[in-house]
Every structure is written in structure tokens, then in C-alpha cells.
Design a protein around this motif. Structure first.
Motif, PDB file in Angstrom:
ATOM      1  N   LEU A 155       0.832  -1.202   0.000  1.00 13.66           N
ATOM      2  CA  LEU A 155       0.000   0.000   0.000  1.00 13.66           C
ATOM      3  C   LEU A 155       0.870   1.256   0.000  1.00 13.66           C
ATOM      4  N   VAL A 156       1.929   1.237   0.766  1.00 15.88           N
ATOM      5  CA  VAL A 156       2.817   2.399   0.814  1.00 15.88           C
ATOM      6  C   VAL A 156       3.441   2.644  -0.560  1.00 15.88           C
ATOM      7  N   GLU A 157       3.787   1.585  -1.244  1.00 19.20           N
ATOM      8  CA  GLU A 157       4.350   1.752  -2.589  1.00 19.20           C
ATOM      9  C   GLU A 157       3.333   2.411  -3.524  1.00 19.20           C
ATOM     10  N   VAL A 158       2.106   1.966  -3.409  1.00 17.23           N
ATOM     11  CA  VAL A 158       1.051   2.559  -4.237  1.00 17.23           C
ATOM     12  C   VAL A 158       0.872   4.035  -3.877  1.00 17.23           C
ATOM     13  N   LEU A 159       0.855   4.315  -2.595  1.00 23.02           N
ATOM     14  CA  LEU A 159       0.676   5.702  -2.153  1.00 23.02           C
ATOM     15  C   LEU A 159       1.830   6.586  -2.618  1.00 23.02           C
ATOM     16  N   ALA A 160       3.026   6.026  -2.638  1.00 23.03           N
ATOM     17  CA  ALA A 160       4.196   6.810  -3.018  1.00 23.03           C
ATOM     18  C   ALA A 160       4.089   7.269  -4.471  1.00 23.03           C
ATOM     19  N   ARG A 161       3.324   6.540  -5.238  1.00 24.37           N
ATOM     20  CA  ARG A 161       3.174   6.896  -6.651  1.00 24.37           C
ATOM     21  C   ARG A 161       1.938   7.755  -6.886  1.00 24.37           C
ATOM     22  N   THR A 162       1.183   7.970  -5.817  1.00 24.99           N
ATOM     23  CA  THR A 162      -0.069   8.702  -5.941  1.00 24.99           C
ATOM     24  C   THR A 162       0.117  10.095  -5.382  1.00 24.99           C
ATOM     25  N   ASP A 163      -0.533  11.054  -5.980  1.00 27.74           N
ATOM     26  CA  ASP A 163      -0.556  12.311  -5.256  1.00 27.74           C
ATOM     27  C   ASP A 163      -1.904  12.973  -5.447  1.00 27.74           C
ATOM     28  N   GLY A 164      -2.202  13.863  -4.563  1.00 29.44           N
ATOM     29  CA  GLY A 164      -3.504  14.494  -4.625  1.00 29.44           C
ATOM     30  C   GLY A 164      -4.512  13.675  -3.853  1.00 29.44           C
ATOM     31  N   HIS A 165      -5.671  13.469  -4.453  1.00 26.91           N
ATOM     32  CA  HIS A 165      -6.772  12.854  -3.738  1.00 26.91           C
ATOM     33  C   HIS A 165      -7.146  11.527  -4.355  1.00 26.91           C
ATOM     34  N   VAL A 166      -7.377  10.550  -3.520  1.00 20.75           N
ATOM     35  CA  VAL A 166      -7.798   9.234  -3.977  1.00 20.75           C
ATOM     36  C   VAL A 166      -8.857   8.712  -3.045  1.00 20.75           C
ATOM     37  N   THR A 167      -9.722   7.890  -3.566  1.00 21.91           N
ATOM     38  CA  THR A 167     -10.669   7.212  -2.697  1.00 21.91           C
ATOM     39  C   THR A 167     -10.037   5.902  -2.266  1.00 21.91           C
ATOM     40  N   ALA A 168     -10.535   5.378  -1.162  1.00 23.00           N
ATOM     41  CA  ALA A 168     -10.029   4.110  -0.657  1.00 23.00           C
ATOM     42  C   ALA A 168     -10.229   3.030  -1.715  1.00 23.00           C
ATOM     43  N   ALA A 169     -11.339   3.112  -2.419  1.00 25.26           N
ATOM     44  CA  ALA A 169     -11.631   2.108  -3.443  1.00 25.26           C
ATOM     45  C   ALA A 169     -10.591   2.141  -4.561  1.00 25.26           C
ATOM     46  N   GLU A 170     -10.149   3.337  -4.917  1.00 27.66           N
ATOM     47  CA  GLU A 170      -9.137   3.448  -5.967  1.00 27.66           C
ATOM     48  C   GLU A 170      -7.817   2.837  -5.498  1.00 27.66           C
ATOM     49  N   LEU A 171      -7.485   3.096  -4.252  1.00 28.71           N
ATOM     50  CA  LEU A 171      -6.246   2.537  -3.715  1.00 28.71           C
ATOM     51  C   LEU A 171      -6.328   1.021  -3.688  1.00 28.71           C
ATOM     52  N   LEU A 172      -7.487   0.524  -3.285  1.00 29.58           N
ATOM     53  CA  LEU A 172      -7.676  -0.925  -3.248  1.00 29.58           C
ATOM     54  C   LEU A 172      -7.454  -1.500  -4.635  1.00 29.58           C
ATOM     55  N   GLU A 173      -8.019  -0.844  -5.620  1.00 29.05           N
ATOM     56  CA  GLU A 173      -7.890  -1.322  -6.989  1.00 29.05           C
ATOM     57  C   GLU A 173      -6.423  -1.320  -7.428  1.00 29.05           C
ATOM     58  N   SER A 174      -5.716  -0.248  -7.092  1.00 28.95           N
ATOM     59  CA  SER A 174      -4.300  -0.158  -7.463  1.00 28.95           C
ATOM     60  C   SER A 174      -3.501  -1.282  -6.811  1.00 28.95           C
ATOM     61  N   CYS A 175      -3.810  -1.559  -5.583  1.00 29.34           N
ATOM     62  CA  CYS A 175      -3.106  -2.643  -4.890  1.00 29.34           C
ATOM     63  C   CYS A 175      -3.397  -3.983  -5.560  1.00 29.34           C
ATOM     64  N   ARG A 176      -4.647  -4.160  -5.926  1.00 26.99           N
ATOM     65  CA  ARG A 176      -5.029  -5.427  -6.555  1.00 26.99           C
ATOM     66  C   ARG A 176      -4.383  -5.589  -7.916  1.00 26.99           C
ATOM     67  N   ALA A 177      -4.085  -4.483  -8.567  1.00 25.62           N
ATOM     68  CA  ALA A 177      -3.424  -4.560  -9.866  1.00 25.62           C
ATOM     69  C   ALA A 177      -2.054  -5.190  -9.688  1.00 25.62           C
ATOM     70  N   ILE A 178      -1.462  -4.981  -8.527  1.00 21.40           N
ATOM     71  CA  ILE A 178      -0.138  -5.537  -8.245  1.00 21.40           C
ATOM     72  C   ILE A 178      -0.263  -6.895  -7.583  1.00 21.40           C
ATOM     73  N   ASP A 179      -1.104  -6.965  -6.573  1.00 22.41           N
ATOM     74  CA  ASP A 179      -1.336  -8.236  -5.889  1.00 22.41           C
ATOM     75  C   ASP A 179      -2.835  -8.479  -5.778  1.00 22.41           C
ATOM     76  N   PRO A 180      -3.371  -9.307  -6.679  1.00 20.46           N
ATOM     77  CA  PRO A 180      -4.820  -9.545  -6.735  1.00 20.46           C
ATOM     78  C   PRO A 180      -5.366 -10.133  -5.437  1.00 20.46           C
TER      79      PRO A 180
END
Lengths: 152, 152
Positions: free
Chosen positions: B36-61
DNA sequence: GGGCTTGTCGCCACAGTATGCAATAACAAA
DNA sequence: TTTGTTATTGCATACTGTGGCGACAAGCCC
């Protein structure tokens, strides 16, 4: 034979006109809607949709959630309700909004107060002047800490 | 044998200190948190929890929602995130809040802007003076209509 | 390196909200 | 009163977010 829709409670205030307002728009007056309107007529101030659902179920345990949510949408379109989002993001409805107002939520004690148009006037004016943004006061929720809960 | 936690991405900015911050509090550095931290490090601005979840799943389903939600809570406690509620009541996270700010949401086009401390100063001052209320700017969400969407 | 403590994960269940769809029933017209 | 139209219901289902609980594993100590 007694009519199915008991007339025992002649709806008060603006609620007595709901049926007509629905008809004017080609919408229908159903027992489920009547039930919710009866509950709303006894409610004032702020309620969450979940509380309304519970109140309806107290009278008719067969009440279906989605029906309540949909009826709330309809009533909001008629102008009898307004909704906003509380600090936890849950929906809150204001029954019979006398005038547009925002809300103040204390994160400490959970207390709630209203914000009048004059309190928000400066913010509204700033955003209008700078960005041409028209604030919807009824959706304004300000979270923080009240005097009693301190700055802690 | 290669270490299990690949070192390919030496976390940037404040994220490199997360592990230590967790340790300082007796909390643990797990593969799920690192993801999750890796995903966050690539994100900036505003995200919903659902978007973060999706990004994480893209890496680890195999990513589990509740783990993401709980990790977000932890990271917020460390001060690396702030959350607020969007106009639909969904959670939104601000990554690396440089300074406290509120949000402006247009109900018409869905546009979003930030509200600086100075924009809200008058409102904050009014509430502080009258009620002793300390506004949490990061939770301030103002809904309305932007110039382009008109007052309609 | 091996064991121990206990924080965390994964899973399940649930609350609150929302939508699609087929069956039902409200209302108008005959 | 019967019929026909179609708004609404009820149900199934999905999504976001939360909480409980047993199993697992991160990190400390030896």
C-alpha cells in the motif's frame, strides 16, 4: 368495510399536501410512502436514513430499505427534505428545512449545531468572487471541536 | 536467494521512514503494508479508498479490502494521510497533506478545488469567536456549482 | 537459529446505500 | 366496476466500510 389506508392520522403541516404533489407529477401515493411520511411528520430536525428505516420497521416490520431510500429521494425532489452527509459520511436528512443552513459537528462530543447563512456569508462571498462558485449551504458540514471539547 | 521484500523501489520522500515510524510505535512492517505504501508513493492528490484498493489489486490480486482500510487508518495516525468525505459520502484520502486545506466540489461537473486556510479564515474566525469552535479544515467540504456549471 | 509474544492478516458477517428487473398495484379512463 | 398503463415494490445483488475472531508471522530475546 374500513378503508385500507386508515384515516386515523390526518397528516399535519405540509405533509397533508404530499399526496397531491405526487399526483401533480404523475407519481403515486402508496402505503409504503404514506408510512414514511407519517414517520417524518412526527420527526423534526435531523435524522439519518437508517433511523427513519428503523422507525418505519417499528410500525411495519416488512418495510424494505430500498423503498425507504427511494421514497426519500422522491420527497427530497418535492422539496420536503434536504440531505447532507454527516462526519462519518452517513446520510442525514433535514426535515422541513425552514431555511438553508449548514452544520457544525464536534468530533469530540458528537454535538451538532446549525450554521446560518450569515455565519457562512464571508466564505460564500469569497468563493463567489474569486471562482464564481455558488455554495450549496445545505451541504456544508464543518467538522472540528467545540469549546467544551477543547483543542486537544 | 533473493530477499522476499524486493528492494527494487527504495521508497521516496517521507515514505522511506514509515517502517521506522511503525517500529517506534510497536507496530509492524508487513508485505501488505509495504504494498500500500508503494502505491501511495506513486499517488498524489486525492484518492478514494476504493481506488487505492484497486491499485493494490493490480499488483497483488490477493489484496484484501479490510487490510487496506485498516492500513489506511494506521497511516493516517502517522500523519501521512488525511481523509475527508466527498459529496457522495465516500472516503477520500489526501496524500502527504502539505498544509491543511478544505475542498470545493461542484455538483454539476464533479470538479474539485482546494480551499486554502485564507479562504476559510473568515468562517473559522466567526465560529471561533462566537462558539469557541475550532474548525478542522481538512474535513471541510463545500458543495455547490462552479462558474461553468452555472446557477442552474 | 529457535522460541515467544502479540500485532496483523484473512475471512466472514453485517450495516448502510444503491441499482436492475420482473411482478404488482395505483390510478385514470371507459 | 373492469381494464389498461406504468410507477412502484420487493428481491437479489453489489459496493463501501467496519468489526470479530482464529491462525499466522514479525520482530524481540536468548
Amino acid at each position: 368495510m374500513a378503508s385500507v389506508t386508515t384515516r386515523s392520522t390526518p397528516l399535519p403541516a405540509p405533509w397533508d399536501g404530499v399526496r397531491a404533489q405526487l399526483h401533480d407529477r404523475g407519481l403515486r401515493w402508496t402505503p409504503q410512502r404514506r408510512l414514511l411520511v407519517e414517520v417524518l411528520a412526527r420527526t423534526d430536525g435531523h435524522v439519518t436514513a437508517a433511523e427513519l428505516l428503523e422507525s418505519c420497521r417499528a410500525i411495519d416490520p416488512a418495510t424494505i430499505p430500498s423503498t425507504v431510500y427511494r421514497t426519500l429521494d422522491v420527497l427530497e425532489e418535492l422539496g420536503l427534505l434536504r440531505h447532507a452527509h454527516g462526519p462519518e459520511g452517513r446520510e442525514e436528512y433535514h426535515v422541513l428545512p425552514r431555511e438553508e443552513h449548514g452544520h457544525l459537528h464536534c468530533a469530540g462530543c458528537g454535538g451538532r449545531w446549525e450554521i446560518g447563512a450569515d455565519d457562512a456569508a464571508a466564505l460564500v462571498a469569497t468563493l463567489a468572487a474569486r471562482d464564481g462558485f455558488a455554495v450549496d449551504l445545505s451541504h456544508l458540514v464543518v467538522v472540528g471541536r467545540c469549546r467544551g471539547c477543547g483543542a486537544g
